[in-house]
Design a protein around this motif. Structure first.
Motif, PDB file in Angstrom:
ATOM      1  N   LEU A 405       0.823  -1.209   0.000  1.00 57.69           N
ATOM      2  CA  LEU A 405       0.000   0.000   0.000  1.00 57.69           C
ATOM      3  C   LEU A 405       0.859   1.262   0.000  1.00 57.69           C
ATOM      4  CD1 LEU A 405      -2.779  -1.154   2.499  1.00 57.69           C
ATOM      5  CD2 LEU A 405      -3.090  -0.682   0.055  1.00 57.69           C
ATOM      6  N   ASP A 406       1.988   1.211   0.695  1.00 57.16           N
ATOM      7  CA  ASP A 406       2.900   2.356   0.710  1.00 57.16           C
ATOM      8  C   ASP A 406       3.453   2.613  -0.692  1.00 57.16           C
ATOM      9  OD1 ASP A 406       4.553   4.374   2.150  1.00 57.16           O
ATOM     10  OD2 ASP A 406       6.195   3.099   1.446  1.00 57.16           O
ATOM     11  N   PHE A 407       3.803   1.540  -1.410  1.00 53.05           N
ATOM     12  CA  PHE A 407       4.284   1.686  -2.789  1.00 53.05           C
ATOM     13  C   PHE A 407       3.203   2.326  -3.662  1.00 53.05           C
ATOM     14  CE2 PHE A 407       4.465  -0.237  -7.096  1.00 53.05           C
ATOM     15  CZ  PHE A 407       5.634   0.382  -7.535  1.00 53.05           C
ATOM     16  N   ALA A 408       1.980   1.815  -3.560  1.00 57.09           N
ATOM     17  CA  ALA A 408       0.870   2.350  -4.354  1.00 57.09           C
ATOM     18  C   ALA A 408       0.613   3.820  -4.029  1.00 57.09           C
ATOM     19  CB  ALA A 408      -0.390   1.521  -4.115  1.00 57.09           C
ATOM     20  N   TRP A 409       0.700   4.154  -2.751  1.00 59.73           N
ATOM     21  CA  TRP A 409       0.423   5.514  -2.312  1.00 59.73           C
ATOM     22  C   TRP A 409       1.470   6.501  -2.832  1.00 59.73           C
ATOM     23  CZ3 TRP A 409      -3.394   8.303  -1.252  1.00 59.73           C
ATOM     24  CH2 TRP A 409      -3.319   9.454  -0.472  1.00 59.73           C
ATOM     25  N   THR A 423      -1.568  -1.795  -7.941  1.00 57.39           N
ATOM     26  CA  THR A 423      -0.201  -2.309  -7.875  1.00 57.39           C
ATOM     27  C   THR A 423      -0.155  -3.659  -7.155  1.00 57.39           C
ATOM     28  OG1 THR A 423       0.485  -1.498  -5.682  1.00 57.39           O
ATOM     29  CG2 THR A 423       0.525   0.098  -7.491  1.00 57.39           C
ATOM     30  N   ASP A 424       1.006  -4.314  -7.305  1.00 54.04           N
ATOM     31  CA  ASP A 424       1.334  -5.378  -6.356  1.00 54.04           C
ATOM     32  C   ASP A 424       2.344  -4.765  -5.387  1.00 54.04           C
ATOM     33  OD1 ASP A 424       3.791  -5.402  -7.661  1.00 54.04           O
ATOM     34  OD2 ASP A 424       3.420  -7.286  -8.720  1.00 54.04           O
ATOM     35  N   HIS A 425       3.295  -5.530  -4.902  1.00 58.12           N
ATOM     36  CA  HIS A 425       4.199  -4.990  -3.889  1.00 58.12           C
ATOM     37  C   HIS A 425       5.255  -4.045  -4.454  1.00 58.12           C
ATOM     38  CE1 HIS A 425       2.471  -8.576  -2.028  1.00 58.12           C
ATOM     39  NE2 HIS A 425       2.634  -7.923  -0.898  1.00 58.12           N
ATOM     40  N   LYS A 426       5.581  -4.167  -5.728  1.00 51.86           N
ATOM     41  CA  LYS A 426       6.640  -3.327  -6.270  1.00 51.86           C
ATOM     42  C   LYS A 426       6.492  -3.026  -7.758  1.00 51.86           C
ATOM     43  CE  LYS A 426       9.738  -7.326  -6.760  1.00 51.86           C
ATOM     44  NZ  LYS A 426      11.065  -7.877  -6.447  1.00 51.86           N
ATOM     45  N   ALA A 456      -4.505  -7.748  -5.554  1.00 50.03           N
ATOM     46  CA  ALA A 456      -3.658  -6.556  -5.683  1.00 50.03           C
ATOM     47  C   ALA A 456      -4.164  -5.423  -4.794  1.00 50.03           C
ATOM     48  CB  ALA A 456      -3.607  -6.111  -7.146  1.00 50.03           C
ATOM     49  N   TYR A 457      -3.560  -4.256  -4.958  1.00 48.21           N
ATOM     50  CA  TYR A 457      -3.794  -3.111  -4.079  1.00 48.21           C
ATOM     51  C   TYR A 457      -4.177  -1.893  -4.924  1.00 48.21           C
ATOM     52  CZ  TYR A 457      -1.411  -6.284  -1.001  1.00 48.21           C
ATOM     53  OH  TYR A 457      -1.085  -7.412  -0.276  1.00 48.21           O
ATOM     54  N   LEU A 458      -5.044  -1.058  -4.383  1.00 46.07           N
ATOM     55  CA  LEU A 458      -5.542   0.099  -5.114  1.00 46.07           C
ATOM     56  C   LEU A 458      -5.340   1.361  -4.281  1.00 46.07           C
ATOM     57  CD1 LEU A 458      -8.758   0.367  -7.233  1.00 46.07           C
ATOM     58  CD2 LEU A 458      -8.311   2.103  -5.482  1.00 46.07           C
ATOM     59  N   ALA A 459      -4.788   2.395  -4.903  1.00 48.70           N
ATOM     60  CA  ALA A 459      -4.598   3.692  -4.247  1.00 48.70           C
ATOM     61  C   ALA A 459      -5.385   4.756  -4.990  1.00 48.70           C
ATOM     62  CB  ALA A 459      -3.119   4.061  -4.222  1.00 48.70           C
ATOM     63  N   SER A 460      -5.957   5.678  -4.233  1.00 46.56           N
ATOM     64  CA  SER A 460      -6.705   6.808  -4.798  1.00 46.56           C
ATOM     65  C   SER A 460      -6.137   8.092  -4.228  1.00 46.56           C
ATOM     66  CB  SER A 460      -8.185   6.691  -4.429  1.00 46.56           C
ATOM     67  OG  SER A 460      -8.900   7.842  -4.826  1.00 46.56           O
ATOM     68  N   ASP A 461      -5.902   9.090  -5.099  1.00 50.19           N
ATOM     69  CA  ASP A 461      -5.289  10.329  -4.625  1.00 50.19           C
ATOM     70  C   ASP A 461      -6.226  11.166  -3.761  1.00 50.19           C
ATOM     71  OD1 ASP A 461      -6.985  11.117  -6.698  1.00 50.19           O
ATOM     72  OD2 ASP A 461      -5.610  12.636  -7.490  1.00 50.19           O
ATOM     73  N   ALA A 462      -7.523  10.919  -3.837  1.00 54.44           N
ATOM     74  CA  ALA A 462      -8.494  11.653  -3.018  1.00 54.44           C
ATOM     75  C   ALA A 462      -9.579  10.688  -2.557  1.00 54.44           C
ATOM     76  CB  ALA A 462      -9.087  12.812  -3.807  1.00 54.44           C
ATOM     77  N   PHE A 463     -10.473  11.183  -1.707  1.00 54.50           N
ATOM     78  CA  PHE A 463     -11.474  10.278  -1.133  1.00 54.50           C
ATOM     79  C   PHE A 463     -12.464   9.758  -2.175  1.00 54.50           C
ATOM     80  CE2 PHE A 463     -13.413  14.566  -0.161  1.00 54.50           C
ATOM     81  CZ  PHE A 463     -14.503  14.469  -1.007  1.00 54.50           C
ATOM     82  N   PHE A 464     -13.136   8.684  -1.834  1.00 57.80           N
ATOM     83  CA  PHE A 464     -14.204   8.137  -2.674  1.00 57.80           C
ATOM     84  C   PHE A 464     -15.520   8.755  -2.217  1.00 57.80           C
ATOM     85  CE2 PHE A 464     -11.012   4.746  -2.936  1.00 57.80           C
ATOM     86  CZ  PHE A 464     -10.947   4.570  -4.308  1.00 57.80           C
ATOM     87  N   PRO A 465     -16.234   9.425  -3.109  1.00 57.74           N
ATOM     88  CA  PRO A 465     -17.468  10.076  -2.698  1.00 57.74           C
ATOM     89  C   PRO A 465     -18.640   9.105  -2.527  1.00 57.74           C
ATOM     90  CG  PRO A 465     -17.055  10.465  -5.016  1.00 57.74           C
ATOM     91  CD  PRO A 465     -15.866   9.740  -4.497  1.00 57.74           C
ATOM     92  N   PHE A 466     -18.531   7.918  -3.137  1.00 59.35           N
ATOM     93  CA  PHE A 466     -19.598   6.920  -3.064  1.00 59.35           C
ATOM     94  C   PHE A 466     -18.987   5.522  -3.005  1.00 59.35           C
ATOM     95  CE2 PHE A 466     -21.263  10.528  -5.546  1.00 59.35           C
ATOM     96  CZ  PHE A 466     -22.327  10.900  -4.734  1.00 59.35           C
ATOM     97  N   PRO A 467     -19.755   4.523  -2.584  1.00 53.10           N
ATOM     98  CA  PRO A 467     -19.233   3.164  -2.497  1.00 53.10           C
ATOM     99  C   PRO A 467     -19.052   2.471  -3.850  1.00 53.10           C
ATOM    100  CG  PRO A 467     -21.138   3.476  -1.030  1.00 53.10           C
ATOM    101  CD  PRO A 467     -21.088   4.647  -1.947  1.00 53.10           C
TER     102      PRO A 467
END
Length: 514
Positions: A405-409, A423-426, A456-467
Motif C-alpha cells: 500500500l505504501d508503494f501504491a500511495w 499495484t502489487d508490492h513493487k 492486488a492493491y488500489l490507491a486513490s489520490d483523493a477520497f471516494f465520494p460513493f461506495p
C-alpha cells in the motif's frame, strides 16, 4: 587626449589580458584594491583611484570610487556645457567602465556564513559605477561580463570605437547584472525576517535562457528553456545531455514527471512516462529488474516514452533497453559501458541529473501561470508514513500489505487527478489518470490490470465520494485500498469495504495533481 578606463572587478577572469589590450590601444587605466594589485603585478601601467581623486580609501574600503572625479567622468555628456563644468572642476572623461560586483551569491551560499559577513559583501561603489555608465551609454562603454572582453577589444581594434548599438546592448546587460544583484540581496534580507512558512510580498525570480526549443506543446507555439539562477546541483534543470537529439518542450515536461517519481523511492526504482503520467513504475534489486517490471506493467503505452532511474544505469540494463524505442533516458549517472551500448541509438537522448543537494530557496514552491498572474504553492513533498495511517475496516493489513500500500500511495501522488493506481508490492499493474470522475479512473486502472488485479492493491489520490468504486474494486479482486478519507460518505464507503471483506486504510492527506 588619452581615453580612460576604470577597472574594478571581483571576477578577475581574463582581466589582465584585457587590460593589456586596452593599454596597447592607448587607454589610461584606473583601478582599485585587488584589481589594481593584479594589474600592477602583471607590469601593466595603472593608476590607483586615490591618485585620481586625491582622496584616500576610508571606512575599511567602503568608500573608494564614490567621488565626483570618478562619477563626473562617467556621467558627463560630450557637450559644451558639460566640458566647461568638467574643466572648471578638474574632471576628466572616463570612457570605459569594467566592473563586476562583490560575490554576494557565493558568500551567502557558504555553509554557516554570518549575517555580518553577508552584509559586508554587499557592493555599493561597483553598482553605482555600473549604473552610471549604463545610464550614460550614449558615450560610455560598460562591461560587466568577462565573456565580452574579446568582443570589445575586437571592435576597438577594427573600428577604433564601440558602436552605439553595442554600447546599448552592453548597458542592458549591465542593468540586468545590477538588477539580479539587488534581487539576491533583497531576497536574502527578506528571508531573515520571514517565518519559514510565509510567502514574501514580492517574489523575484530570474532565469537564464539555455536554449530555444523547436516549438512548444504544439508546432504553432514558440518555446524556450530557462534555468532558475538559484537551482542547485541535483536538479533536473542543472543536468547534462550526453547524446541524442535536442530536447523538446514535451520532453522536458515528461522528464520532470519521471524524475519526481523515481526520487520518491530510496529503493532502486524505474518509471516509464507518457504524457506526464506513468505507464509503469517498479522497484527492483537492480536497474534492469526495475526496468523490466516497469515495462511489463504496460508495454504498449511504453513505446516512445521516457524512462527514469534513481540508480546508475549499467551495461546490462542498457542492453535490455537498446531493443526498444524511447525518447529519453534519465539517471543520476550512466556507466561507461552503458553509454557505449546506447550510443548506437544516435537519436536517443541520455540525460544525467547527477547527485547533489538542491539548496534552491525557491525549490519548495511550485509556480503556475494564469492569465495575467501566477499561482504559487508549496511543492507537495513527501507523504504520510504508514505509521500515521488509520485502518478503518474490520479486516486488518499485514506488514506485507502495508509495504504494498505504501508503494501504491507513493505512485498515485504523481498521477494526474482523478488518479487511481493498482499495484502489487513493487510494480504498477494499472493506472487511471485525469478522468472527470473517479469511477472512470477506477474502471481504466482495473481494466488495464485485468486478472492481475486479483489480490492486488488500489490507491486513490483523493477520497471516494460513493461506495461504487469500492464495489468495482472488490469485483475485480482487489485485496486492499489506500485513500485519504474525508468524504461525507466515508461511513458508507467503509461499510461497503467491510461488507466485501476488504482492507481499507485512510492516510488523511490528499494528493491532487491538476
Amino acid at each position: 587626449m588619452k581615453r580612460r578606463a576604470i577597472i574594478s572587478v571581483s571576477d578577475k577572469t581574463g582581466v589582465v589580458d584585457f587590460a593589456r589590450e586596452l593599454v596597447a590601444l592607448d587607454f589610461e587605466l584606473i583601478s582599485t584594491g585587488g584589481t589594481f594589485k593584479a594589474l600592477d603585478e602583471a607590469n601593466i601601467p595603472v593608476k590607483y583611484v586615490s591618485e585620481v581623486t586625491g582622496f584616500p580609501e576610508v571606512l575599511d574600503g567602503r568608500v573608494k570610487t564614490l567621488h565626483p572625479l570618478i562619477h563626473g567622468g562617467i556621467l558627463a555628456r560630450d557637450s559644451v556645457e558639460h566640458r566647461e563644468q568638467m574643466e572648471q572642476n578638474g574632471i576628466g572623461f572616463i570612457d570605459l567602465v569594467v566592473v563586476n560586483l562583490y560575490p554576494f551569491r557565493e558568500t551567502i551560499s557558504k555553509p554557516g556564513v554570518s549575517f555580518e559577513e553577508a552584509i559586508e559583501n554587499i557592493d555599493v561603489g561597483g553598482p553605482t559605477m555600473v549604473r552610471a555608465a549604463a545610464k550614460n551609454h550614449g558615450r560610455v562603454t560598460v562591461v560587466v561580463n568577462p565573456a565580452s572582453y574579446g568582443d570589445v577589444v575586437k571592435v576597438l581594434r577594427e573600428a577604433g570605437t564601440v558602436s552605439a548599438g553595442m554600447r546599448k546592448r552592453l548597458a542592458a546587460e549591465a542593468f540586468s547584472h545590477t538588477a539580479e544583484y539587488d534581487r539576491l540581496i533583497a531576497g536574502y534580507l527578506e528571508r531573515q525576517l520571514e517565518t519559514p512558512d510565509s510567502f514574501p510580498e514580492t517574489i523575484r525570480l530570474t532565469a537564464q535562457k539555455v536554449q530555444e526549443l523547436r516549438y512548444g506543446e504544439n508546432p504553432q507555439q514558440k518555446a524556450a528553456f530557462y534555468i532558475n539562477s538559484e537551482a542547485g546541483m541535483g536538479t533536473l534543470a542543472n543536468g547534462k545531455q550526453l547524446q541524442g537529439k535536442e530536447l523538446s518542450y514535451n520532453n522536458w515536461m515528461d522528464m520532470d514527471a519521471a524524475w519526481k517519481i523515481v526520487r520518491e523511492f530510496e529503493s532502486c526504482a524505474a518509471t516509464i512516462i507518457k504524457h506526464s503520467n506513468p505507464c509503469g513504475v517498479a522497484l527492483g534489486n537492480t536497474p534492469l529488474e526495475a526496468y523490466q517490471s516497469a515495462l511489463a506493467a504496460d508495454p504498449v503505452s511504453a513505446f516512445g516514452g521516457i524512462i527514469a532511474f534513481n540508480r546508475v544505469v549499467d551495461g546490462v540494463c542498457a542492453e535490455a533497453i537498446k531493443g526498444s524505442f524511447y525518447e529519453v533516458i534519465i539517471a543520476p549517472e550512466f556507466s561507461r559501458e552503458a553509454q557505449e551500448i546506447l550510443s548506437e541509438k544516435v537519436n536517443l537522448r541520455l540525460f544525467v541529473v547527477g547527485r547533489g543537494d538542491n539548496g534552491n530557496y525557491y525549490s519548495g514552491w511550485a509556480f503556475k501561470s494564469i492569465n495575467g498572474g501566477y499561482l504559487v504553492q508549496e511543492v507537495d513533498r513527501g507523504t504520510t508514513s504508514v505509521g500515521e495511517w488509520d485502518v478503518v475496516t474490520d479486516q486488518k493489513p499485514t506488514e506485507e500489505d502495508l509495504i504494498a500500500l505504501d508503494f501504491a500511495w507513493r505512485v498515485v501522488k504523481h498521477v494526474k487527478s482523478n488518479a487511481i493506481v493498482v499495484t502489487d508490492h513493487k510494480q504498477t499493474l494499472g493506472v487511471g489518470a485525469g478522468q472527470m470522475n473517479r469511477v472512470g479512473s477506477v474502471k481504466i486502472a482495473l481494466e488495464q490490470a485485468g486478472d492481475r488485479a486479483r489480490g492486488a492493491y488500489l490507491a486513490s489520490d483523493a477520497f471516494f465520494p460513493f461506495p461504487d468504486s469500492i464495489e468495482a474494486a472488490a469485483k475485480a479482486g482487489i485485496r486492499a485500498i489506500v485513500q485519504p478519507g474525508g468524504s461525507v460518505k466515508d461511513a458508507a464507503v467503509i461499510e461497503a469495504a467491510n461488507r466485501l471483506n476488504m482492507i481499507m486504510v485512510f492516510t488523511h492527506r490528499r494528493h491532487f495533481q491538476h
